[in-house]
Motif scaffolding. Structure first.
Motif, PDB file in Angstrom:
ATOM      1  N   GLN A  10       0.789  -1.129   0.066  1.00 46.06           N
ATOM      2  CA  GLN A  10       0.096  -0.043  -0.070  1.00 46.06           C
ATOM      3  C   GLN A  10       0.961   1.381   0.151  1.00 46.06           C
ATOM      4  OE1 GLN A  10      -3.389  -0.615  -0.028  1.00 46.06           O
ATOM      5  NE2 GLN A  10      -2.647  -2.411  -0.826  1.00 46.06           N
ATOM      6  N   PHE A  11       0.547   2.370  -0.845  1.00 47.00           N
ATOM      7  CA  PHE A  11       1.149   3.597  -0.864  1.00 47.00           C
ATOM      8  C   PHE A  11       0.432   4.793  -0.800  1.00 47.00           C
ATOM      9  CE2 PHE A  11       3.744   0.252  -3.884  1.00 47.00           C
ATOM     10  CZ  PHE A  11       4.786   0.014  -2.717  1.00 47.00           C
ATOM     11  N   PRO A  12       0.898   5.722  -0.515  1.00 49.72           N
ATOM     12  CA  PRO A  12       0.245   6.964  -0.564  1.00 49.72           C
ATOM     13  C   PRO A  12       0.037   7.505  -2.024  1.00 49.72           C
ATOM     14  CG  PRO A  12       2.498   7.365  -0.132  1.00 49.72           C
ATOM     15  CD  PRO A  12       2.499   5.980  -0.028  1.00 49.72           C
ATOM     16  N   LYS A  13      -1.114   8.409  -2.240  1.00 50.63           N
ATOM     17  CA  LYS A  13      -1.294   8.961  -3.745  1.00 50.63           C
ATOM     18  C   LYS A  13      -0.308  10.180  -3.417  1.00 50.63           C
ATOM     19  CE  LYS A  13      -6.047   7.518  -3.678  1.00 50.63           C
ATOM     20  NZ  LYS A  13      -7.512   7.888  -3.834  1.00 50.63           N
ATOM     21  N   PRO A  14      -0.125  10.923  -4.910  1.00 52.37           N
ATOM     22  CA  PRO A  14       0.531  12.207  -4.971  1.00 52.37           C
ATOM     23  C   PRO A  14       0.019  13.222  -4.120  1.00 52.37           C
ATOM     24  CG  PRO A  14       0.393  11.050  -7.091  1.00 52.37           C
ATOM     25  CD  PRO A  14      -0.428  10.214  -6.063  1.00 52.37           C
ATOM     26  N   THR A  15       0.887  13.990  -3.450  1.00 53.71           N
ATOM     27  CA  THR A  15       0.471  15.062  -2.659  1.00 53.71           C
ATOM     28  C   THR A  15      -0.156  16.043  -3.369  1.00 53.71           C
ATOM     29  OG1 THR A  15       2.558  16.149  -2.799  1.00 53.71           O
ATOM     30  CG2 THR A  15       2.213  14.506  -1.050  1.00 53.71           C
ATOM     31  N   LEU A  16      -0.632  17.183  -2.992  1.00 52.84           N
ATOM     32  CA  LEU A  16      -1.283  18.058  -3.442  1.00 52.84           C
ATOM     33  C   LEU A  16      -0.167  18.938  -4.124  1.00 52.84           C
ATOM     34  CD1 LEU A  16      -3.560  19.961  -4.183  1.00 52.84           C
ATOM     35  CD2 LEU A  16      -3.367  21.219  -1.948  1.00 52.84           C
ATOM     36  N   LEU A  17       0.842  19.236  -3.434  1.00 55.19           N
ATOM     37  CA  LEU A  17       2.090  19.713  -3.983  1.00 55.19           C
ATOM     38  C   LEU A  17       2.590  19.137  -5.228  1.00 55.19           C
ATOM     39  CD1 LEU A  17       4.022  22.395  -3.538  1.00 55.19           C
ATOM     40  CD2 LEU A  17       5.316  20.638  -2.219  1.00 55.19           C
ATOM     41  N   ASP A  18       2.445  18.008  -5.209  1.00 56.06           N
ATOM     42  CA  ASP A  18       3.143  17.100  -6.501  1.00 56.06           C
ATOM     43  C   ASP A  18       1.985  17.441  -7.581  1.00 56.06           C
ATOM     44  OD1 ASP A  18       5.395  16.135  -5.299  1.00 56.06           O
ATOM     45  OD2 ASP A  18       4.061  14.393  -4.545  1.00 56.06           O
ATOM     46  N   ILE A  19       0.597  17.372  -7.432  1.00 52.88           N
ATOM     47  CA  ILE A  19      -0.102  17.817  -8.445  1.00 52.88           C
ATOM     48  C   ILE A  19      -0.153  19.105  -8.781  1.00 52.88           C
ATOM     49  CG2 ILE A  19      -2.629  18.107  -8.703  1.00 52.88           C
ATOM     50  CD1 ILE A  19      -3.118  15.835  -6.676  1.00 52.88           C
ATOM     51  N   LEU A  20      -0.013  20.292  -8.050  1.00 57.19           N
ATOM     52  CA  LEU A  20       0.495  21.434  -8.521  1.00 57.19           C
ATOM     53  C   LEU A  20       1.698  21.838  -9.094  1.00 57.19           C
ATOM     54  CD1 LEU A  20      -0.599  23.371  -5.372  1.00 57.19           C
ATOM     55  CD2 LEU A  20      -2.055  23.100  -7.416  1.00 57.19           C
ATOM     56  N   ILE A 188      11.262   4.136 -15.138  1.00 54.70           N
ATOM     57  CA  ILE A 188      11.758   5.357 -14.918  1.00 54.70           C
ATOM     58  C   ILE A 188      10.551   6.266 -14.148  1.00 54.70           C
ATOM     59  CG2 ILE A 188      12.358   7.508 -16.030  1.00 54.70           C
ATOM     60  CD1 ILE A 188      13.320   5.904 -18.350  1.00 54.70           C
ATOM     61  N   TYR A 189      10.950   6.824 -12.925  1.00 58.48           N
ATOM     62  CA  TYR A 189      10.092   7.196 -12.319  1.00 58.48           C
ATOM     63  C   TYR A 189      10.456   8.547 -11.548  1.00 58.48           C
ATOM     64  CZ  TYR A 189      12.592   5.648  -8.365  1.00 58.48           C
ATOM     65  OH  TYR A 189      13.497   5.296  -7.238  1.00 58.48           O
ATOM     66  N   SER A 190       9.562   9.637 -11.107  1.00 57.77           N
ATOM     67  CA  SER A 190       9.819  10.523 -10.393  1.00 57.77           C
ATOM     68  C   SER A 190       9.343  10.655  -8.998  1.00 57.77           C
ATOM     69  CB  SER A 190       9.406  11.905 -11.348  1.00 57.77           C
ATOM     70  OG  SER A 190       9.659  12.922 -10.633  1.00 57.77           O
ATOM     71  N   LYS A 191       9.958  11.213  -7.799  1.00 59.06           N
ATOM     72  CA  LYS A 191       9.358  11.352  -6.783  1.00 59.06           C
ATOM     73  C   LYS A 191       8.296  12.440  -6.562  1.00 59.06           C
ATOM     74  CE  LYS A 191      12.750   8.693  -3.721  1.00 59.06           C
ATOM     75  NZ  LYS A 191      13.737   8.686  -2.780  1.00 59.06           N
ATOM     76  N   SER A 192       8.556  13.307  -7.650  1.00 58.98           N
ATOM     77  CA  SER A 192       7.563  14.578  -7.479  1.00 58.98           C
ATOM     78  C   SER A 192       6.521  14.155  -8.756  1.00 58.98           C
ATOM     79  CB  SER A 192       8.505  15.847  -7.836  1.00 58.98           C
ATOM     80  OG  SER A 192       9.115  15.989  -9.138  1.00 58.98           O
ATOM     81  N   ASP A 193       6.116  13.000  -9.084  1.00 60.71           N
ATOM     82  CA  ASP A 193       5.260  12.555 -10.016  1.00 60.71           C
ATOM     83  C   ASP A 193       3.868  13.235  -9.408  1.00 60.71           C
ATOM     84  OD1 ASP A 193       3.126  11.118 -11.528  1.00 60.71           O
ATOM     85  OD2 ASP A 193       4.737  10.051 -12.189  1.00 60.71           O
ATOM     86  N   GLY A 194       3.138  13.813 -10.152  1.00 63.59           N
ATOM     87  CA  GLY A 194       1.660  14.501  -9.430  1.00 63.59           C
ATOM     88  C   GLY A 194       0.723  13.626 -10.058  1.00 63.59           C
ATOM     89  N   VAL A 195       0.815  12.479 -10.622  1.00 61.34           N
ATOM     90  CA  VAL A 195      -0.257  11.613 -11.079  1.00 61.34           C
ATOM     91  C   VAL A 195      -0.371  10.022 -10.434  1.00 61.34           C
ATOM     92  CG1 VAL A 195      -1.498  10.589 -13.195  1.00 61.34           C
ATOM     93  CG2 VAL A 195      -0.596  12.943 -13.277  1.00 61.34           C
ATOM     94  N   VAL A 196       0.944   9.851 -10.748  1.00 64.42           N
ATOM     95  CA  VAL A 196       0.865   8.310 -10.016  1.00 64.42           C
ATOM     96  C   VAL A 196       1.999   8.528  -9.081  1.00 64.42           C
ATOM     97  CG1 VAL A 196       1.945   6.111 -10.735  1.00 64.42           C
ATOM     98  CG2 VAL A 196       0.652   7.469 -12.581  1.00 64.42           C
ATOM     99  N   SER A 197       1.780   7.588  -7.961  1.00 64.64           N
ATOM    100  CA  SER A 197       2.587   7.552  -6.766  1.00 64.64           C
ATOM    101  C   SER A 197       3.867   7.108  -7.295  1.00 64.64           C
ATOM    102  CB  SER A 197       1.999   6.476  -5.693  1.00 64.64           C
ATOM    103  OG  SER A 197       3.024   6.032  -4.619  1.00 64.64           O
ATOM    104  N   TRP A 198       4.976   7.575  -6.954  1.00 62.02           N
ATOM    105  CA  TRP A 198       6.327   7.080  -7.319  1.00 62.02           C
ATOM    106  C   TRP A 198       6.486   5.882  -6.729  1.00 62.02           C
ATOM    107  CZ3 TRP A 198      10.344   5.504  -4.121  1.00 62.02           C
ATOM    108  CH2 TRP A 198      10.287   5.710  -2.785  1.00 62.02           C
TER     109      TRP A 198
END
Length: 237
Positions: A10-20, A188-198
């Protein structure tokens, strides 16, 4: 890889900051012009076939900048020619599989490397699993590998539009992933991805998987110069 895969993690979803922060995607595309020299020095290709698969609600046009670059490097680039990706995974993975099979046959049984962005990466992984004889390698960009749409910022809307239960779908995705892939696979992933949990974009299912972190928005992964350089290195490896 000592991970208990009896149940999906289980993982958290992207944060509001990531989405913005997704608003920076156009600047990542513009930054390609600032990295022309580095991009021109990337290792050249050997002419092998590469097919590019777009993400949710996108079509082949979203992949054409990357396609033009890979063609410049010397790869034989193909597109899905399936129209807009509407998220019909079970249907589209079979359609894409037949498309890849057709290209392979046209190339005298040459295997095809698949590169998928976001949901497109889900499709490439399923095609690699179901059509192993025609898939050489898989690369994914910001793909929700774990949990499907559950750990994404658009998961609830996707579930509503497609009339699915996120919890049941998550288990189905986990069972499919647990089968594993035989091909080389790179995520390839990004920890600041605003759509998909990294965390959900990290491949925990395949021992041979390479997980590579970049600094990028989700919407910019396909037009980020650092991502392009990584792709060039992986393909040449």
């Amino acid at each position: 890889m000592n991970i208990d895969l009896s149940l999906p993690p289980q993982f958290p979803k992207p944060t509001l900051l990531d989405i913005l922060a997704e608003v920076r995607a156009p600047f990542e595309f513009v930054s390609l012009a600032l990295n022309v020299h580095a991009l021109s020095k990337a290792p050249k290709g050997n002419g092998r076939a590469v097919m590019l698969v777009p993400g949710y609600l996108a079509d082949d046009h979203s992949m054409r900048p990357l396609g033009a670059y890979l063609k410049y490097l010397g790869y034989d680039v193909y597109y899905t020619e399936l129209g807009r990706n509407m998220g019909k995974v079970n249907t589209d993975m079979m359609r894409l599989g037949e498309r890849v099979k057709s290209v392979s046959q046209d190339l005298n049984a040459e295997k095809v490397t698949l590169i998928g962005w976001s949901l497109g990466g889900v499709l490439t992984r399923e095609v690699a699993r179901l059509f192993p004889d025609v898939v050489q390698q898989v690369l994914t960009l910001g793909t929700p590998i774990v949990g499907g749409p559950k750990f994404t910022s658009v998961g609830k809307r996707y579930a509503m539009l497609n009339n699915i239960d996120l919890e049941e779908f998550e288990l189905d995705v986990h069972q499919r992933n647990a089968i594993g892939l035989t091909q080389p696979v790179t995520s390839i992933y990004s920890k600041s991805d605003g759509v998909v949990s990294w965390q959900a974009s990290v491949d925990i299912y395949n021992q041979q998987a390479r997980n590579i972190e970049v600094n990028s928005s989700h919407m910019g992964l396909g037009v980020n110069p650092k991502v392009w350089l990584i792709i060039a290195d992986v393909l040449a490896g």
